[in-house]
Design a protein around this motif. Structure first.
Motif, PDB file in Angstrom:
ATOM      1  N   THR A 138      63.055 -50.944  27.506  1.00  0.00           N
ATOM      2  CA  THR A 138      63.781 -52.204  27.311  1.00  0.00           C
ATOM      3  C   THR A 138      64.869 -52.050  26.246  1.00  0.00           C
ATOM      4  OG1 THR A 138      61.967 -52.820  25.859  1.00  0.00           O
ATOM      5  CG2 THR A 138      61.945 -53.760  28.062  1.00  0.00           C
ATOM      6  N   GLN A 166      58.210 -53.046  35.627  1.00  0.00           N
ATOM      7  CA  GLN A 166      57.755 -53.263  34.252  1.00  0.00           C
ATOM      8  C   GLN A 166      58.701 -52.613  33.250  1.00  0.00           C
ATOM      9  OE1 GLN A 166      55.177 -55.030  33.070  1.00  0.00           O
ATOM     10  NE2 GLN A 166      54.383 -55.623  35.058  1.00  0.00           N
ATOM     11  N   GLY A 167      58.930 -53.314  32.140  1.00  0.00           N
ATOM     12  CA  GLY A 167      59.678 -52.748  31.025  1.00  0.00           C
ATOM     13  C   GLY A 167      58.706 -52.327  29.939  1.00  0.00           C
ATOM     14  N   VAL A 168      59.044 -51.269  29.220  1.00  0.00           N
ATOM     15  CA  VAL A 168      58.216 -50.829  28.087  1.00  0.00           C
ATOM     16  C   VAL A 168      59.129 -50.648  26.877  1.00  0.00           C
ATOM     17  CG1 VAL A 168      56.425 -49.684  29.458  1.00  0.00           C
ATOM     18  CG2 VAL A 168      58.439 -48.391  28.756  1.00  0.00           C
ATOM     19  N   PRO A 169      58.589 -50.747  25.666  1.00  0.00           N
ATOM     20  CA  PRO A 169      59.437 -50.520  24.489  1.00  0.00           C
ATOM     21  C   PRO A 169      60.032 -49.106  24.524  1.00  0.00           C
ATOM     22  CG  PRO A 169      57.310 -51.410  23.855  1.00  0.00           C
ATOM     23  CD  PRO A 169      57.206 -51.073  25.302  1.00  0.00           C
TER      24      PRO A 169
END
Lengths: 291, 434
Positions: free
Chosen positions: B200, B228-231
């Motif tokens: 993200t 899905q987004g991830v850090p």
């Protein structure tokens, strides 16, 4: 997905027990905050990398080498930095400043020496096929890293609770001045504990390439934040509280990745705030700390 | 007679006045013209930039900086860069500060470059994160931001003339060929279900949005079953890979920075999970770096962008890829920075600046911006065709989709699989189970 997340979280948490253990031991014995903890972990990772790349030494053998090496590094480093620090009015606050500077120096020297790029060790070194744990398939590198972490926790337990030196260490943890008054060589005991703390960080570093994908000179800050989350959850100053903290952190991280992946990066901070609000002394903490 | 003499004196006096006036006018005109013809040239052209020698973005920043520095040193060795407004070559002074991958530090240093150092040209650090803070600062100071590799689509708006993206395409069009391949050729091969996993941040977040939009616009049978987004700080993907596997995708598109891609590829290999199609960004952008960290085995048969660090475009300006790489490696012997797309990007920025300075009518920032717009589509470098839209976003230099293939010597090579007009081979789908 839930079962897999919890299983993977427990293994991942075991690794984070190891990561937080050294930081908590040093704080427990000396009441100093080692903000360079993550950088010693990074140095452990670099040691593993160079020993594997140049001499093809297996990471498991590297564990023994860095344990001895970092204890040997930690003891003189203690005498160089800590006794003067403990004479100050507010050693805890001063230690934050001192070790923050020390952390910056380590990172800068490493960057200048080896460049800024990340490095790694091939995962197959710790096994090629995935292993089955509790009916779930996990990378063998994770299982080995988790197992070594469990062994390290066990060794620390034996050191603290089954040896004379361990009893002396716990005496210093409970009350430094009283320990001094009873004739305990507080500086010698603390120096060894400081060395052991650095060695635990370095052992965590040996497995960083397998658990974190890669490592680089700048990894220290993130590791520090995660380590603090782990030790605050368990109990600040209680090394064995770190085990509970690590497992809770690991499982929470994996559950967050599964159900709220975008927010997973906030987890250490959220856990820190929650614990400090609900139970400031940590889950295993007592009003009066005792080892 | 006396009257005549008086008249004569008056005429002579008036002529003297006229002569003086004409002389004055002529002198003033000459001075004005000469001033316009050749204004006093500065002793140096100041280019201000930032780099990250440490921290999360060092791996993508240092190669870009090395490429830009290479160009500066090359020009200075030739006596400087030709600057049209002064009609001469002028040495370049590169004013560079280390932002240590910290956006707050970067913001302070961008301000310092503009207000204290008073640089003639402002060049952003590498990547969208460290460029993001420069965009409003440059705009506020009416300074043209030479954006090297910050591809976040939000940086480019029609009401902001103070930004130009030089070395890679804007994120909103970058994954076009990936999406086109999946919805056209991929669909024919049986791709129906796509998993999308992204970090993200501006760079990969915009690309994820673009993939979504392209797939939706194609109206094909392909649908996204995991999104899905991830850090960006994510360093372990084992659980995420298991979650993706549960959705049974035919293709997985993973978008991240180098550390994300390294961790993803390693975890994928170690977990024993097999997907028929896996795309990641940095196998193509920083191939050497990924070979050293993720390893050739983890990269094999994955799909990636095939960039100008591998593809041989025919440059009409500047060095060709092989010559540049050899010269770059000679300068950067020591092995602390690896050659990849970002090293090409820094040099490409230099080539764009060289063209701008050689053609601009003045050093005014908007004049420079207009000049760059004028040669958009006409400049062909080792990075492909430089082309920007009206907002300054790079719409040329689009990277084809390629597949990473074992080269039989323990390394990897690339097969360009899409678009058809540049393809060098057919994709191997599904990926062989190794």
């Amino acid at each position: 997905m839930l079962t897999y997340s919890i299983t993977a979280g427990l293994v991942f948490g075991l690794y984070f027990c190891l990561v937080g253990l050294g930081l908590n031991l040093v704080f427990g014995v000396m009441r100093i905050v080692n903000l360079a903890h993550g950088d010693f972990l990074m140095l452990g990772a670099f040691s593993a990398f160079w020993l594997y790349s140049l001499l093809h030494i297996h990471p498991i053998a590297t564990v023994l080498i860095v344990t001895v090496g970092f204890i040997a590094l930690g003891i003189p480093l203690y005498y160089l930095l800590v006794p003067r620090l403990l004479k100050a009015k507010d050693p805890e606050m001063l230690s934050i400043i001192l070790f923050f500077g020390f952390s910056q120096v380590i990172e800068a020297i490493t960057t200048i020496s080896f460049g800024p790029s990340d490095r790694s060790i091939p995962g197959r070194v710790l096994g090629t096929a995935p292993m089955h744990v509790l009916g779930q398939s996990l990378p063998s590198a994770w299982i080995v890293s988790g197992a070594v972490s469990a062994v390290a926790v066990g060794c620390l337990y034996l050191y603290l609770y089954r040896t004379r030196l361990g009893r002396l260490t716990r005496a210093v943890m409970v009350h430094r001045d009283e320990a001094l008054a009873t004739g305990i060589d507080v500086n010698r005991v603390s120096a060894i504990a400081f060395g052991v703390g650095l060695a635990l960080a370095a052992v965590g570093g040996v497995f960083a390439p397998f658990m974190l994908g890669s490592f680089g000179p700048a990894m220290g800050v993130d590791i520090n934040i995660q380590s603090f989350a782990v030790i605050v959850i368990g109990s600040l100053g209680s090394p064995m509280g770190t085990v509970l903290g690590g497992l809770i952190y690991g499982v929470s991280e994996m559950l967050m990745q599964t159900y709220f992946s975008s927010w997973a990066g906030l987890l250490p901070y959220v856990l820190l705030i929650l614990i400090l609000l609900i139970r400031p002394s940590g889950l295993l903490g007592k009003k009066v700390r005792s080892a | 007679m006396a009257k005549f003499c008086n008249n004569l004196k008056r005429v002579i006096r008036r002529d003297t006045m006229l002569t003086k006036m004409v002389t004055g006018f002529v002198a003033a005109a000459v001075l004005t013209v000469s001033a316009h013809a050749a204004p006093a040239a500065p002793s140096e052209i100041k280019i201000g930039t930032l780099y990250a020698s440490s921290g999360a973005f060092a791996a993508i920043s240092m190669p870009v900086y090395s490429g830009l520095k290479f160009w500066v040193e090359q020009k200075n060795a030739e006596g400087g860069v030709f600057v049209k407004p002064y009609n001469k070559k002028i040495p370049i002074k590169l004013v560079a500060y280390d932002d240590q991958s910290n956006t707050a530090t970067a913001a302070t240093l961008y301000n310092q470059l503009i207000t204290q150092d008073k640089v003639d040209l402002l060049v952003a650090d590498s990547g969208s994160v460290l460029t993001s803070v420069a965009v409003p600062i440059a705009r506020e100071h009416k300074m043209l931001l030479i954006d090297q590799t910050g591809t976040g689509a939000s940086f480019f708006t029609k009401d902001n003339p103070y930004i130009v993206l030089t070395a890679d395409p804007v994120s909103s069009i970058w994954p076009k060929y990936v999406a086109d391949f999946l919805t056209k050729d991929g669909a024919k091969m049986g791709v129906k279900r796509v998993a999308l996993l992204y970090a993200t941040n501006d760079f990969t977040g915009t690309q994820a949005t673009a993939v979504r939009n392209f797939i939706k616009a194609a109206g094909s049978q392909v649908k996204i079953v995991y999104d899905q987004g991830v850090p960006t700080s994510t360093t372990n993907y084992t659980v995420l890979i298991n979650n993706i596997k549960a959705t049974n995708p035919d293709a997985v598109v993973e978008l991240g920075y180098p550390n994300n891609d390294i961790a993803f590829l390693r975890n994928l290999q170690d977990s024993g999970v097999k997907f028929n199609f896996v795309f990641n960004i940095y196998s193509g952008l920083e191939t050497s770096h990924l070979l050293e960290t993720a390893g050739a085995k983890a990269m094999q048969y994955t799909y990636t962008y095939v960039t100008s660090s591998v593809l041989h475009y025919k440059p009409e300006f500047g060095m060709g890829l092989d010559d540049y790489r050899a010269a770059w490696e000679k300068k950067n012997a020591g092995g602390k920075i690896t050659f990849g797309f970002n090293a090409v990007a820094g040099y490409t920025t230099g080539l764009v600046l060289e063209n701008a300075l050689a053609k601009t009518p003045s050093m005014d920032q908007l004049a420079l911006r207009k000049t760059i717009g004028d040669f958009s589509g006409k400049l062909k470098t080792l990075d492909g065709t430089f082309q920007i839209d009206e907002a300054g976003a790079q719409i040329g230099e689009i990277t084809p989709l390629g597949q990473v293939i074992p080269d039989g010597k323990g390394g990897v090579k690339f097969t360009v699989v899409y678009p058809p007009e540049v393809a060098t081979g057919k994709p191997i789908y599904p990926a062989p189970q190794q």
